[in-house]
Design an enzyme around this catalytic site. Structure first.
Site, PDB file in Angstrom:
ATOM      1  N   HIS A  14      83.411  35.331  21.463  1.00 46.36           N
ATOM      2  CA  HIS A  14      82.647  36.073  20.687  1.00 46.36           C
ATOM      3  C   HIS A  14      82.014  37.305  21.270  1.00 46.36           C
ATOM      4  CE1 HIS A  14      78.645  36.788  18.093  1.00 46.36           C
ATOM      5  NE2 HIS A  14      79.758  37.005  17.265  1.00 46.36           N
ATOM      6  N   GLU A  43      86.737  38.579  19.827  1.00 43.35           N
ATOM      7  CA  GLU A  43      86.256  39.152  18.740  1.00 43.35           C
ATOM      8  C   GLU A  43      85.289  40.227  19.089  1.00 43.35           C
ATOM      9  OE1 GLU A  43      82.959  39.707  15.859  1.00 43.35           O
ATOM     10  OE2 GLU A  43      82.733  38.913  17.813  1.00 43.35           O
ATOM     11  N   ASP A  45      83.223  43.939  17.730  1.00 44.67           N
ATOM     12  CA  ASP A  45      82.467  44.694  16.673  1.00 44.67           C
ATOM     13  C   ASP A  45      82.443  46.362  16.931  1.00 44.67           C
ATOM     14  OD1 ASP A  45      80.741  42.595  15.568  1.00 44.67           O
ATOM     15  OD2 ASP A  45      80.135  42.395  17.604  1.00 44.67           O
ATOM     16  N   HIS A  58      77.734  46.143  18.707  1.00 42.47           N
ATOM     17  CA  HIS A  58      77.441  45.280  17.649  1.00 42.47           C
ATOM     18  C   HIS A  58      76.239  45.646  16.753  1.00 42.47           C
ATOM     19  CE1 HIS A  58      74.678  42.104  15.541  1.00 42.47           C
ATOM     20  NE2 HIS A  58      75.982  41.473  15.289  1.00 42.47           N
ATOM     21  N   GLU A 111      85.642  43.219  14.092  1.00 44.64           N
ATOM     22  CA  GLU A 111      84.714  43.354  12.878  1.00 44.64           C
ATOM     23  C   GLU A 111      84.259  44.838  12.755  1.00 44.64           C
ATOM     24  OE1 GLU A 111      80.686  41.757  11.455  1.00 44.64           O
ATOM     25  OE2 GLU A 111      81.446  40.599  13.000  1.00 44.64           O
TER      26      GLU A 111
END
Length: 254
Positions: A14, A43, A45, A58, A111
């Site tokens: 993450h 992952e 952002d 993020h 994301e």
């Protein structure tokens, strides 16, 4: 599982394999390199700068992680690059920087953070990804973003991100919208290739039904042994942080 087979082959770090004590801030090239070294998928952002660049970050604002302040979307790429991350030498990377660091060695799941207005972030992301041949997927909490990527980059696996939507950040959403998002009501419109659902919201009918119908189910953010047990029961792969899933002692201690 089709084109998204790589999504479940290995644990997903993450925001990269970050560890602030070790000097690796989330969503940095250092965190990405640490994930690559351990063979984890990553992952990350994406946010959009005022001059239209996709950067790996993020939060909507710079306040929590940098020595600067204010919304990311109000800063130019030059201003973003100047911000120091939590006292380290790392800077906020662009998506292109991150792709160059990973170079196809591990899967990357992007994301797309919700943005006001149109689909500028989705368009910029699709353009950057055109020349990248490594395993990659995109996802978002916003069904409109996932639908845009379906049109802009139909070859990429795309996922819907959801949970209970009962936290403080969701208070601005109407009860009806929260209900629809929680139950993945836009899935027929979006036609996702996978689902990423909050581990604390599992078990839940909507993601488990779609899993039963053949969509891979990833769950986030797995941190504790209890959450890992929940993930093992209901999901196909974990998006994790705060431990090393290849380290038995670390996993057991949470």
């Amino acid at each position: 599982m089709g084109r998204g087979r790589f999504l479940t082959e290995r644990p997903v770090a993450h925001r990269g394999f970050h560890d602030i004590v070790a000097g690796r801030v989330e969503n940095t090239l250092s965190a990405a390199a640490a994930a690559v070294d351990r063979g984890f998928a990553i992952e990350c952002d994406l946010q959009l700068t005022s001059d239209g660049e996709a950067v790996v970050f993020h939060d909507d604002t710079l306040d929590r992680l940098t020595d600067s302040t204010g919304p990311v979307r109000d800063r130019s790429l030059a201003e973003i690059r100047a911000a120091r991350l939590s006292g380290t030498d790392d800077r906020i990377p662009t998506l292109a920087d991150l792709l160059a660091e990973i170079a196809g060695s591990v899967p990357l799941i992007i994301e797309l953070k919700p943005q006001p207005g149109g689909d500028a972030l989705e368009r910029r992301t699709a353009t950057i990804l055109e020349g990248y041949s490594g395993p990659i997927a995109v996802m978002s909490f916003d069904p409109r973003s996932v639908r845009a990527m379906r049109s802009l980059a139909p070859h990429l696996p795309r996922g819907m991100v959801a949970d209970r939507f009962d936290d403080a950040e969701s208070e601005s959403l109407s009860p009806l919208r929260r209900l629809a998002l929680r139950h993945l009501a836009w899935a027929p419109m979006v036609r996702p290739d996978f689902i990423a659902y909050g581990v604390r919201a599992l078990p839940a009918n909507a993601p488990l039904l779609l899993r039963h119908l053949g969509l891979p189910l990833l769950t986030w953010t797995v941190r504790t042994p209890a959450e890992r047990a929940t993930a093992a029961r209901y999901a196909d792969q974990i998006i994790f942080e705060d431990f090393d899933p290849t380290d038995t002692a670390s996993a057991e201690s949470g």
